[in-house]
Write an enzyme that holds these catalytic residues in place. Structure first.
Site, mmCIF file in Angstrom:
data_model
loop_
_atom_site.group_PDB
_atom_site.id
_atom_site.type_symbol
_atom_site.label_atom_id
_atom_site.label_comp_id
_atom_site.label_asym_id
_atom_site.label_seq_id
_atom_site.Cartn_x
_atom_site.Cartn_y
_atom_site.Cartn_z
ATOM 1 N N LYS A 251 52.144 36.351 33.789
ATOM 2 C CA LYS A 251 52.434 36.857 32.322
ATOM 3 C C LYS A 251 53.533 37.581 32.093
ATOM 4 O O LYS A 251 53.962 37.807 31.225
ATOM 5 C CB LYS A 251 51.148 37.801 31.907
HETATM 6 N N1 GLU Z 1 40.312 38.507 31.202
HETATM 7 C C1 GLU Z 1 40.444 38.233 32.438
HETATM 8 C C2 GLU Z 1 41.755 37.608 32.792
HETATM 9 O O1 GLU Z 1 42.422 37.156 31.928
HETATM 10 C C3 GLU Z 1 39.533 36.992 32.553
HETATM 11 C C4 GLU Z 1 39.089 36.059 33.677
HETATM 12 C C5 GLU Z 1 37.801 35.562 33.687
HETATM 13 O O2 GLU Z 1 36.882 36.049 34.290
HETATM 14 O O3 GLU Z 1 37.703 34.388 33.418
HETATM 15 O O4 GLU Z 1 42.309 37.384 33.941
#
Ligand code: GLU
Ligand code: ZN
Length: 279
Positions: A251
């Protein structure tokens, strides 16, 4: 309207703009929910106070809409399992923490990140945390300072098995592939592992679709489900998207953000066509 018990979720973290890797995972999640005639939930994983920003919530809503993904429940549309932003669910996480505490499987850890890095020699997945060396495991009741983390003691040597919907049979060994992990952070916030299990369970998620970078976390989470006496959902891990040099898209590098691609004239159907060919 949903006509099956399938409940899937999209769980973006508002800590940056979405890139192609997220897009592919979220597209897959939405297609699987649709194919199952199920319900798709959008959850805002905004627990990281230092990095979460409201403009990234606006950003992921915009990107997901642009991709043509629609959801049935979420922070913007409401639903029976809300609130759908993790920052609004603290009381619930505290309850789950209490429940875990009663299992006797947690211990207070006063190690600094530096302590752990210095004594952790064992190999671990490239993008995962170092193996916890066990320093505080047998420590009696630690003095609870504001800097205390709570860790879950993993059953060393036990093989965690699950059948992944995309990758097939998976085996990870506790104490080797991952060590005792944090469930409550020193800044008094639940860890990703605890919040994720707590929410996926409370929101009735039947299948978790996520990136393959989280396979080790899935094994940790399976242990939390077991300790809590809950049944884990099914799992489907999507292949990681890499750039033309084989480097994983993070990211941090804004190079492949959906926003940028959109500005360059890329259309969602171009991306979807490519994913159909390679999935
Ligand atoms: N918010 C987490 C991420 O973006 C979620 C990951 C998940 O458990 O799918 O990495
Ligand atoms: Zn420690």
């Amino acid at each position: 309207m949903a006509s099956s018990p399938y409940r899937g979720r999209l769980a973006p973290s508002p800590t940056g703009r979405l890139h192609l890797g997220h897009a592919r995972t979220f597209w897959t999640a939405s297609q699987r929910a649709r194919a199952a005639k199920g319900t798709l939930i959008l959850r805002n994983d905004d627990l990281d106070r230092d990095r979460a920003r409201p403009e990234f919530v606006t950003g992921f809503l915009e990107d997901l809409h642009w991709l043509g993904i629609r959801w049935d429940e979420g922070p913007d549309v409401g639903g029976p399992f809300g609130p759908y932003s993790q920052s609004e669910r603290s009381e619930y996480y505290a309850d789950v923490f209490e429940r875990l505490q009663r299992t006797g499987l947690l211990f207070a850890c006063t190690c600094s990140r530096r302590d752990i890095q210095q004594s952790a020699g064992a190999p671990h997945a490239a993008d995962d945390e170092p193996l916890y060396p066990g320093t505080c495991r047998s420590q009696g009741k630690a003095t609870l300072t504001t800097r205390t983390a709570w860790r879950f003691r993993v059953p060393d040597g036990e093989t965690i098995r699950f059948c992944d919907g995309q990758l097939g049979a998976q085996t990870l060994v506790a104490g080797r592939d991952f060590g005792d992990f944090v469930v409550w952070r020193p800044d008094n916030v639940p860890s990703y592992q605890l919040a994720c299990v707590a929410d996926d369970a409370a929101m009735g998620i039947t299948e978790v679709v996520r990136g393959a970078d989280l396979l080790v976390s899935t094994a940790r989470q399976i242990l939390l489900y077991r300790a809590l006496g809950w049944t884990p959902p099914d799992f489907f891990h999507c292949p990681l998207v890499t750039d033309e040099h084989g480097v994983r898209l993070a990211k941090r590098t804004d190079s492949a953000s959906l926003q940028r691609l959109r500005e360059q004239g890329v259309r969602p159907e171009d991306l979807q066509a490519k994913w159909r060919l390679t999935s």
